[in-house]
Design a protein around this motif. Structure first.
Motif, short mmCIF file in Angstrom:
data_model
loop_
_atom_site.label_atom_id
_atom_site.label_comp_id
_atom_site.label_asym_id
_atom_site.label_seq_id
_atom_site.Cartn_x
_atom_site.Cartn_y
_atom_site.Cartn_z
N VAL B 5 0.84 -1.19 0.00
CA VAL B 5 0.00 0.00 0.00
C VAL B 5 0.87 1.22 0.00
N THR B 6 0.45 2.21 -0.69
CA THR B 6 1.18 3.46 -0.66
C THR B 6 0.25 4.52 -0.12
N CYS B 7 0.75 5.22 0.79
CA CYS B 7 -0.08 6.29 1.33
C CYS B 7 0.71 7.57 1.34
N SER B 8 0.06 8.61 1.11
CA SER B 8 0.79 9.85 1.04
C SER B 8 0.29 10.80 2.11
N PRO B 9 1.14 11.64 2.52
CA PRO B 9 0.76 12.63 3.53
C PRO B 9 -0.08 13.71 2.88
N PRO B 10 -0.70 14.55 3.57
CA PRO B 10 -0.83 14.45 5.02
C PRO B 10 -2.04 13.63 5.46
N GLN B 11 -2.91 13.41 4.50
CA GLN B 11 -4.13 12.74 4.94
C GLN B 11 -3.95 11.25 5.06
N GLY B 71 7.01 -1.66 7.29
CA GLY B 71 6.79 -0.30 6.82
C GLY B 71 8.03 0.28 6.17
N TYR B 72 7.81 1.26 5.37
CA TYR B 72 8.90 1.93 4.65
C TYR B 72 8.38 3.31 4.30
N VAL B 73 9.20 4.28 4.54
CA VAL B 73 8.75 5.63 4.21
C VAL B 73 9.80 6.30 3.35
N THR B 74 9.37 7.10 2.43
CA THR B 74 10.30 7.77 1.55
C THR B 74 10.55 9.19 2.05
N ASN B 75 11.42 9.84 1.33
CA ASN B 75 11.76 11.20 1.74
C ASN B 75 10.60 12.15 1.64
N SER B 76 9.74 11.85 0.70
CA SER B 76 8.60 12.76 0.56
C SER B 76 7.42 12.26 1.37
N LYS B 77 7.75 11.44 2.35
CA LYS B 77 6.74 11.00 3.31
C LYS B 77 5.67 10.12 2.70
N VAL B 78 6.03 9.46 1.65
CA VAL B 78 5.11 8.48 1.12
C VAL B 78 5.40 7.16 1.79
N LYS B 79 4.39 6.54 2.28
CA LYS B 79 4.60 5.35 3.09
C LYS B 79 4.20 4.10 2.33
N ASN B 117 -0.19 13.24 -11.19
CA ASN B 117 -0.13 14.25 -10.15
C ASN B 117 0.08 13.57 -8.82
N PRO B 118 1.03 14.01 -8.07
CA PRO B 118 1.26 13.37 -6.78
C PRO B 118 0.01 13.47 -5.93
N GLY B 119 -0.36 12.36 -5.37
CA GLY B 119 -1.58 12.33 -4.59
C GLY B 119 -2.73 11.67 -5.31
N ASP B 120 -2.54 11.43 -6.60
CA ASP B 120 -3.56 10.68 -7.32
C ASP B 120 -3.42 9.21 -6.98
N ARG B 121 -4.48 8.50 -7.23
CA ARG B 121 -4.35 7.06 -7.14
C ARG B 121 -3.46 6.58 -8.28
N ILE B 122 -2.81 5.49 -8.02
CA ILE B 122 -1.84 5.02 -8.99
C ILE B 122 -2.50 4.02 -9.93
N HIS B 123 -2.49 4.36 -11.20
CA HIS B 123 -3.12 3.46 -12.17
C HIS B 123 -2.12 2.88 -13.14
N SER B 124 -0.88 3.07 -12.85
CA SER B 124 0.12 2.68 -13.82
C SER B 124 0.16 1.18 -14.02
#
Lengths: 439, 139
Positions: B5-11, B71-79, B117-124
């Protein structure tokens, strides 16, 4: 049959008429009455026995109809309905059997291969694409085996020439639109020129990149939905650097054009749209790139291909060791069909187009197998992330192998570039104090 | 039996969820969601900037009776959160790390796409393929 398919009425065998005629022939051979309704049935392919010497049937019947199906979308999109359904029947590669009778019109020679031949095993050497596109007369390099002479008997030959005229007429006007795709995944000369001009309008230096945002604005003008544009980008930006080089741009543009003409986007990038292929083809229309034919369909989208396509500026076949590498890596049976004549003929004038040197490329090729699979050190990740979302600068060539480590470390520490190569950290002595990454 | 799962901040809403097999999916979703709290806790525990991949990889977040969460978090706080069946003892720490690395790489590839766009759901589809292959490898 001629009457039923409408050829009598219009006075010639256009592609529509021709396909209907073939279907009717198949129907007749299967015992169905010759009527328009018959073509709706699922018919086996017609057998044309008189076309070659008595003994061999040159055209595998499947090839014919299949070729027919191929051509239909290209020539007459409105025929999609029954043609498309049959398209899936036989997935065999077609090689254009151009009959010498039908001399090619002025159109470019890029239609050598039957379209959609990517992904298909190349073992069908006997197949020739007959009718569909007589304008695709290929010069003899493509004659698979044996007789390259006119493939049809007398009547078909006549039909062929009339077809040729009619089709060439069609093609001429379609060519002029510069957006017509014959083979959906092969770029014609006019298209290529058009794309190159468009590229120039966005970025005057043909050897350089178009940045992601510029490209995004440009392609958004095409009014395709964003998810599709996103997919097109994914397909065409093979090195995933957020920027489009000229071949990548051509591929992307071509996919946009294809999509707007109604074609579904492929899951993976077709061979003919690979950057090396386009790079090679830009200087000299390449008839048969056996090298690229060895890319299996699944590979283009895969990491391997991406690795190999990193140096899109240098066409791989130029450097002998690279081609050997590539062929070894991707070798499969697909070589058989394509005559790899043109491969050797690629002139060295290619070199001047390349941004990266051959030396770099060979280094890169060696480094490439490691590049993505070991995924990077933390600092690389950090830099990578730090540069999202603004478009990252084009990634430098991955010319680093283990040996050339020290400079790279300095580069990393200066944080100047987002290098995404996944090379392992160099051995400790040379390493400036950096947290070591456990692999 | 795994979820990425990928989750992005802040929500912290999920950008991408995939699980194999598909039964009990809701339970996995819930687990992932609750484990986000643990992730946040770990992040805030480290005050300094996360530049080290060791810190990016948060390790075993929360062992429960049935499964483990990584868990794993990136620099841009994507988890990235991964739920793995506890019975799958073949998965070592290194493998988990490498899986996260692959996820991270694919994620940056998606980022390179200007249409994303960052924050969109990933459809790739490329991302999907990568995740699928990874999960097939494990199961």
């Amino acid at each position: 049959i001629t009457e039923v398919c409408g050829a009598k009425r219009v006075g010639y065998f256009g592609p529509a008429q021709f396909y209907i005629a073939l279907k009717l022939i198949a129907a007749a051979q299967s015992g169905f009455p010759v009527r328009i309704e018959s073509i709706k049935n699922e018919l086996p392919l017609p057998q044309f026995m008189a076309l070659k010497n008595d003994s061999e049937v040159r055209y595998g019947p499947p090839a014919e109809l299949h070729g027919v199906k191929f051509q239909v979308p290209h020539a007459t999109l409105e025929k999609n309905s029954y043609k498309r359904t049959d398209e899936e029947d036989k997935q065999e590669p077609k090689s254009p059997p151009m009959s010498p009778i039908c001399s090619p019109p002025a159109s470019p020679s890029t239609y050598q291969r039957i379209p959609l031949s990517y992904g298909y095993g190349n073992s069908r050497s006997g197949l020739e694409q007959q009718h569909g596109a007589p304008y695709e007369v290929r010069h003899s390099t493509h004659q698979q085996d044996g007789p390259s002479s006119g493939n049809y008997g007398a009547k078909p030959a006549v039909a062929c020439s009339t077809l040729n005229r009619s089709l060439s007429a069609e093609r001429e006007q379609q060519d002029s639109s510069a957006h017509y795709v014959d083979d959906p995944w092969r770029i014609t000369e006019e298209q290529r020129d058009y794309y190159i001009n468009q590229f120039r309008s966005l970025q005057p230096d043909l050897n350089s990149f178009i940045s992601g945002s510029v490209a995004k604005n440009f392609f958004t003008k095409s009014k395709l939905p964003i998810p599709e544009l996103s997919h097109i980008w994914e397909l065409s930006d093979v090195d995933c650097d957020g920027a489009l080089t000229l071949p990548e741009f051509c591929a992307a543009f071509h996919l946009v054009v294809a999509r707007k003409n109604g074609y579904q986007l492929p899951e993976t990038l077709p061979e003919t749209l690979l950057p090396e292929y386009l790079q090679a083809a830009s200087l000299k229309p390449i008839r048969d790139c056996a090298l690229f034919d060895s890319y299996s369909e699944s590979l283009p989208g895969s990491q391997q291909t991406r690795d190999f396509s990193r140096t899109e500026k240098v066409s791989a076949e130029e450097v002998p060791d690279n081609s050997a590498l590539l062929q070894d890596a991707k070798k499969d049976d697909k070589q058989a069909l394509k005559v790899n004549v043109a491969l050797k003929m690629i002139p060295k004038e290619f070199q001047h187009l390349t941004v990266k040197t051959a030396a770099q490329e060979s280094n890169a090729l060696k480094a490439r197998p490691r590049s993505r699979s070991y995924s990077s050190t933390s600092i690389e990740d950090a830099m990578k992330k730090g540069e999202e979302p603004p478009t990252p600068p084009p990634r430098p060539q991955k010319s680093h192998s283990r040996a050339s480590s020290l400079d790279l470390n300095k580069i990393f520490q200066q944080n100047t570039q987002a290098v995404r190569s996944g090379w392992l950290p160099p051995p400790p002595p040379a390493l400036p104090p950096r947290p070591s990454v456990s692999q | 039996i795994l979820i990425g799962v990928t989750c992005s901040p802040p929500q912290n809403y999920p950008l991408y969820i995939r699980s194999v097999p598909t039964e009990n999916e809701l339970k996995f979703h819930y687990t992932v969601h609750t484990s986000l709290d643990v992730v946040d806790e770990k992040i805030s525990a480290m005050g300094k900037a996360l530049v080290d991949q060791r810190e990016l990889y948060l390790g075993l977040l929360y062992p429960t009776e049935d499964y483990k969460v990584y868990g794993y978090v990136t620099n841009s706080k994507v988890k990235f959160v991964m739920v793995v069946d506890s019975s799958n003892t073949a998965l070592r720490d290194n493998e988990i790390r490498s899986m996260f690395r692959k996820l991270h790489n694919s994620y940056t590839d998606i980022m390179c796409n200007p249409f994303y766009n960052p924050g969109d759901r990933i459809h790739s589809r490329a991302f999907d393929n990568m995740v699928n292959s990874m999960m097939m490898q494990v199961c």
